[in-house]
Each structure stands twice: as C-alpha cells, then as structure tokens.
Design an enzyme around this catalytic site. Sequence first.
Site, PDB file in Angstrom:
ATOM      1  N   ARG A  30       0.832  -1.206   0.000  1.00 21.05           N
ATOM      2  CA  ARG A  30       0.000   0.000   0.000  1.00 21.05           C
ATOM      3  C   ARG A  30       0.867   1.256   0.000  1.00 21.05           C
ATOM      4  O   ARG A  30       1.872   1.320   0.718  1.00 21.05           O
ATOM      5  CB  ARG A  30      -0.949  -0.007   1.204  1.00 21.05           C
ATOM      6  CG  ARG A  30      -1.971  -1.110   1.091  1.00 21.05           C
ATOM      7  CD  ARG A  30      -3.112  -1.005   2.074  1.00 21.05           C
ATOM      8  NE  ARG A  30      -3.853  -2.259   2.057  1.00 21.05           N
ATOM      9  CZ  ARG A  30      -4.781  -2.578   1.155  1.00 21.05           C
ATOM     10  NH1 ARG A  30      -5.134  -1.713   0.235  1.00 21.05           N
ATOM     11  NH2 ARG A  30      -5.386  -3.750   1.196  1.00 21.05           N
ATOM     12  N   ASP A  31       0.453   2.230  -0.811  1.00 23.97           N
ATOM     13  CA  ASP A  31       1.172   3.507  -0.884  1.00 23.97           C
ATOM     14  C   ASP A  31       1.093   4.211   0.464  1.00 23.97           C
ATOM     15  O   ASP A  31       0.042   4.231   1.123  1.00 23.97           O
ATOM     16  CB  ASP A  31       0.553   4.385  -1.978  1.00 23.97           C
ATOM     17  CG  ASP A  31       1.476   5.524  -2.379  1.00 23.97           C
ATOM     18  OD1 ASP A  31       1.988   5.492  -3.516  1.00 23.97           O
ATOM     19  OD2 ASP A  31       1.680   6.449  -1.559  1.00 23.97           O
ATOM     20  N   ILE A  32       2.190   4.809   0.877  1.00 25.28           N
ATOM     21  CA  ILE A  32       2.264   5.482   2.176  1.00 25.28           C
ATOM     22  C   ILE A  32       1.408   6.757   2.189  1.00 25.28           C
ATOM     23  O   ILE A  32       1.007   7.227   3.260  1.00 25.28           O
ATOM     24  CB  ILE A  32       3.747   5.795   2.507  1.00 25.28           C
ATOM     25  CG1 ILE A  32       3.980   5.901   3.997  1.00 25.28           C
ATOM     26  CG2 ILE A  32       4.244   7.017   1.771  1.00 25.28           C
ATOM     27  CD1 ILE A  32       5.456   5.921   4.370  1.00 25.28           C
ATOM     28  N   ASN A  88       4.580   6.278 -13.823  1.00 31.02           N
ATOM     29  CA  ASN A  88       5.215   7.569 -14.078  1.00 31.02           C
ATOM     30  C   ASN A  88       6.659   7.350 -14.523  1.00 31.02           C
ATOM     31  O   ASN A  88       7.325   6.437 -14.039  1.00 31.02           O
ATOM     32  CB  ASN A  88       5.203   8.425 -12.808  1.00 31.02           C
ATOM     33  CG  ASN A  88       3.801   8.811 -12.385  1.00 31.02           C
ATOM     34  OD1 ASN A  88       2.959   9.124 -13.223  1.00 31.02           O
ATOM     35  ND2 ASN A  88       3.522   8.787 -11.086  1.00 31.02           N
ATOM     36  N   GLU A  96       8.857   9.840  -8.662  1.00 31.61           N
ATOM     37  CA  GLU A  96       9.481  10.229  -7.397  1.00 31.61           C
ATOM     38  C   GLU A  96      10.489   9.163  -6.956  1.00 31.61           C
ATOM     39  O   GLU A  96      11.547   9.476  -6.432  1.00 31.61           O
ATOM     40  CB  GLU A  96       8.348  10.330  -6.375  1.00 31.61           C
ATOM     41  CG  GLU A  96       8.598  11.079  -5.123  1.00 31.61           C
ATOM     42  CD  GLU A  96       7.302  11.100  -4.301  1.00 31.61           C
ATOM     43  OE1 GLU A  96       7.213  10.334  -3.344  1.00 31.61           O
ATOM     44  OE2 GLU A  96       6.388  11.891  -4.664  1.00 31.61           O
ATOM     45  N   HIS A 101       7.396   1.150 -10.997  1.00 33.79           N
ATOM     46  CA  HIS A 101       6.259   0.609 -10.256  1.00 33.79           C
ATOM     47  C   HIS A 101       4.973   1.016 -10.942  1.00 33.79           C
ATOM     48  O   HIS A 101       4.902   2.057 -11.596  1.00 33.79           O
ATOM     49  CB  HIS A 101       6.258   1.119  -8.806  1.00 33.79           C
ATOM     50  CG  HIS A 101       6.424   2.597  -8.689  1.00 33.79           C
ATOM     51  ND1 HIS A 101       7.650   3.215  -8.797  1.00 33.79           N
ATOM     52  CD2 HIS A 101       5.527   3.587  -8.505  1.00 33.79           C
ATOM     53  CE1 HIS A 101       7.488   4.525  -8.678  1.00 33.79           C
ATOM     54  NE2 HIS A 101       6.209   4.781  -8.508  1.00 33.79           N
ATOM     55  N   MET A 102       3.967   0.181 -10.745  1.00 35.62           N
ATOM     56  CA  MET A 102       2.631   0.470 -11.260  1.00 35.62           C
ATOM     57  C   MET A 102       1.744   0.861 -10.079  1.00 35.62           C
ATOM     58  O   MET A 102       1.717   0.158  -9.064  1.00 35.62           O
ATOM     59  CB  MET A 102       2.086  -0.781 -11.951  1.00 35.62           C
ATOM     60  CG  MET A 102       0.664  -0.671 -12.416  1.00 35.62           C
ATOM     61  SD  MET A 102       0.097  -2.258 -13.080  1.00 35.62           S
ATOM     62  CE  MET A 102       0.720  -2.153 -14.750  1.00 35.62           C
ATOM     63  N   HIS A 103       1.050   1.992 -10.200  1.00 32.95           N
ATOM     64  CA  HIS A 103       0.065   2.385  -9.191  1.00 32.95           C
ATOM     65  C   HIS A 103      -1.261   1.720  -9.545  1.00 32.95           C
ATOM     66  O   HIS A 103      -1.711   1.811 -10.697  1.00 32.95           O
ATOM     67  CB  HIS A 103      -0.163   3.901  -9.199  1.00 32.95           C
ATOM     68  CG  HIS A 103       1.023   4.730  -8.836  1.00 32.95           C
ATOM     69  ND1 HIS A 103       1.128   5.406  -7.637  1.00 32.95           N
ATOM     70  CD2 HIS A 103       2.169   5.026  -9.518  1.00 32.95           C
ATOM     71  CE1 HIS A 103       2.266   6.075  -7.603  1.00 32.95           C
ATOM     72  NE2 HIS A 103       2.913   5.868  -8.732  1.00 32.95           N
TER      73      HIS A 103
HETATM   74  P1  5GP Z   1       5.953   7.915  -8.280  1.00 33.22           P
HETATM   75  O1  5GP Z   1       5.675   9.378  -8.231  1.00 33.22           O
HETATM   76  O2  5GP Z   1       7.429   7.606  -8.259  1.00 33.22           O
HETATM   77  O3  5GP Z   1       5.226   7.236  -9.411  1.00 33.22           O
HETATM   78  O4  5GP Z   1       5.296   7.312  -6.971  1.00 33.22           O
HETATM   79  C1  5GP Z   1       5.998   7.003  -5.820  1.00 33.22           C
HETATM   80  C2  5GP Z   1       4.977   6.627  -4.784  1.00 33.22           C
HETATM   81  O5  5GP Z   1       5.651   5.962  -3.724  1.00 33.22           O
HETATM   82  C3  5GP Z   1       4.248   7.818  -4.168  1.00 33.22           C
HETATM   83  O6  5GP Z   1       2.848   7.669  -4.372  1.00 33.22           O
HETATM   84  C4  5GP Z   1       4.634   7.763  -2.702  1.00 33.22           C
HETATM   85  O7  5GP Z   1       3.578   8.107  -1.834  1.00 33.22           O
HETATM   86  C5  5GP Z   1       5.060   6.323  -2.509  1.00 33.22           C
HETATM   87  N1  5GP Z   1       6.078   6.125  -1.489  1.00 33.22           N
HETATM   88  C6  5GP Z   1       7.230   6.837  -1.340  1.00 33.22           C
HETATM   89  N2  5GP Z   1       7.962   6.349  -0.328  1.00 33.22           N
HETATM   90  C7  5GP Z   1       7.259   5.298   0.172  1.00 33.22           C
HETATM   91  C8  5GP Z   1       7.502   4.383   1.253  1.00 33.22           C
HETATM   92  O8  5GP Z   1       8.533   4.443   1.945  1.00 33.22           O
HETATM   93  N3  5GP Z   1       6.564   3.436   1.475  1.00 33.22           N
HETATM   94  C9  5GP Z   1       5.419   3.341   0.716  1.00 33.22           C
HETATM   95  N4  5GP Z   1       4.551   2.384   1.034  1.00 33.22           N
HETATM   96  N5  5GP Z   1       5.164   4.193  -0.304  1.00 33.22           N
HETATM   97  C10 5GP Z   1       6.068   5.151  -0.575  1.00 33.22           C
END
Ligand code: 5GP
Length: 122
Positions: A30-32, A88, A96, A101-103
């Site tokens: 799960r996303d944080i 992304n 980020e 990764h896939m959301h």
């Molecule tokens: P991006 O912008 O790279 O596609 O998404 C990165 C995602 O990773 C973000 O939605 C962010 O909330 C999530 N995220 C960042 N650090 C952590 C973490 O330490 N644990 C979890 N579970 N999610 C994270």
Amino acid sequence: MVQETIFSKIIRREVPSDIVYQDELVTAFRDINPQAPTHILIVPNKLIPTANDVAAEDEAALGRLFTVAAKLAAQEGIAADGFRLLVNCNRYGGQEIYHLHMHLIGGRPLGPMLLKTMDDRR
Ligand code: 5GP
C-alpha cells in the site's frame, strides 16, 4: 550506476510496509500517501529504474504487474466499478521513486486524469 531505493528495502522486508502480495517476480504494497481508498504499488522485485530501462528479459515481471493488478483489484472490490493503473517516468512524468512501479488506484471516481502536478508534490 543504478541506485537502490526504499522499494528494494521494502521488497526485502528490511523496512516495514503493508505488503499485500509477493511472489518471485513482483511485490505489491500500500502507498504510504494514498490518493484514493485503494492505492497499491506493484513493483518488480528486480530494480528497473524507469520505463526507459525495460528490456526484453523483463517482460515476464512486467506482465505479472498486470495479472497481480487484476487479482488485487478483485480482492479490493474495485474491479467492477473500475480503477486506474499508472506508471510515471522521469521528471515530467512526476516519478518520485526510481524503481519502476505500477500504481493501482481506485475506490472512488478518479475523473479524466489524476490532477496531481509537480508543484503539488513539493
Ligand atoms: P511515483 O511518483 O514515483 O510514481 O510514486 C511514488 C509513490 O511511492 C508515491 O505515491 C509515494 O507516496 C510512494 N512512497 C514513497 N515512499 C514510500 C515508502 O517508503 N513506502 C510506501 N509504502 N510508499 C512510498
């Protein structure tokens, strides 16, 4: 040089996270900072930094992202209403964490696009 991110530590269970699925190719947790009632990240166990770095040998893991997304969507009860799968890439894509990764996002109507911008994130 390819730099590990927090996601490698999550995959190896060296840091806590809410892992909802794991197999030999992918891990889902799960996303944080969830953007919807369901917000799960599905990640290849192998460190592939971005969508620019995928290779033919990664096709099994990348295909697995979709089969696991479908399984998790059913488990979360969001399959019939629908959901969004999002990858992304790099700065303009709002990436980020540089571990591909896939959301999987769902549980509410999401509108035409997620309206998150770079500015919102800083
Ligand atoms: P991006 O912008 O790279 O596609 O998404 C990165 C995602 O990773 C973000 O939605 C962010 O909330 C999530 N995220 C960042 N650090 C952590 C973490 O330490 N644990 C979890 N579970 N999610 C994270």
